[in-house]
Scaffold this motif. Structure first.
Motif, PDB file in Angstrom:
ATOM      1  N   UNK A 275       0.838  -1.201   0.000  1.00 57.60           N
ATOM      2  CA  UNK A 275       0.000   0.000   0.000  1.00 57.60           C
ATOM      3  C   UNK A 275       0.876   1.255   0.000  1.00 57.60           C
ATOM      4  N   UNK A 276       1.955   1.247   0.785  1.00 55.28           N
ATOM      5  CA  UNK A 276       2.852   2.411   0.836  1.00 55.28           C
ATOM      6  C   UNK A 276       3.493   2.670  -0.528  1.00 55.28           C
ATOM      7  N   UNK A 277       3.924   1.624  -1.199  1.00 55.34           N
ATOM      8  CA  UNK A 277       4.541   1.775  -2.523  1.00 55.34           C
ATOM      9  C   UNK A 277       3.511   2.306  -3.514  1.00 55.34           C
ATOM     10  N   UNK A 278       2.286   1.811  -3.466  1.00 53.97           N
ATOM     11  CA  UNK A 278       1.242   2.292  -4.380  1.00 53.97           C
ATOM     12  C   UNK A 278       0.936   3.765  -4.132  1.00 53.97           C
ATOM     13  N   UNK A 279       0.852   4.167  -2.865  1.00 59.62           N
ATOM     14  CA  UNK A 279       0.602   5.581  -2.563  1.00 59.62           C
ATOM     15  C   UNK A 279       1.752   6.441  -3.064  1.00 59.62           C
ATOM     16  N   UNK A 280       2.966   5.974  -2.877  1.00 63.00           N
ATOM     17  CA  UNK A 280       4.130   6.734  -3.348  1.00 63.00           C
ATOM     18  C   UNK A 280       4.114   6.884  -4.864  1.00 63.00           C
ATOM     19  N   UNK A 281       3.744   5.814  -5.573  1.00 59.75           N
ATOM     20  CA  UNK A 281       3.676   5.870  -7.029  1.00 59.75           C
ATOM     21  C   UNK A 281       2.593   6.856  -7.483  1.00 59.75           C
ATOM     22  N   UNK A 282       1.432   6.835  -6.815  1.00 55.75           N
ATOM     23  CA  UNK A 282       0.360   7.762  -7.160  1.00 55.75           C
ATOM     24  C   UNK A 282       0.778   9.208  -6.917  1.00 55.75           C
ATOM     25  N   UNK A 283       1.476   9.454  -5.813  1.00 58.95           N
ATOM     26  CA  UNK A 283       1.923  10.810  -5.511  1.00 58.95           C
ATOM     27  C   UNK A 283       2.966  11.276  -6.526  1.00 58.95           C
ATOM     28  N   UNK A 284       3.861  10.384  -6.926  1.00 58.14           N
ATOM     29  CA  UNK A 284       4.867  10.750  -7.934  1.00 58.14           C
ATOM     30  C   UNK A 284       4.191  11.037  -9.275  1.00 58.14           C
TER      31      UNK A 284
END
Length: 67
Positions: free
Chosen positions: A50-59
């Protein structure tokens, strides 16, 4: 034994019945600890994903940290 007749079982409350019930009710401590570790590890992996997905969305939205 007649067909359809119930099989013999020790009467409830006897020492044999209690021993068999206790054996069937509690899995070994190793199995219980194994499930605990498995559930914990699955939770950690899920939070990481979930953290990686949120980071990808923010990027992707342009929210990056300046260096």
């Amino acid at each position: 034994m007649k067909p359809g007749a119930p099989r013999w079982r020790p009467a409830r409350g006897t020492r044999v019945a209690r021993a068999k019930d206790a054996e069937m009710e509690r899995p070994s401590w190793l199995r219980r600890v194994g499930w605990l570790v498995l559930i914990y590890a699955a939770g950690v992996v899920t939070v990481g994903i979930v953290a990686v997905l949120i980071r990808m969305l923010m990027s992707a939205a342009g929210m990056t940290v300046p260096h």
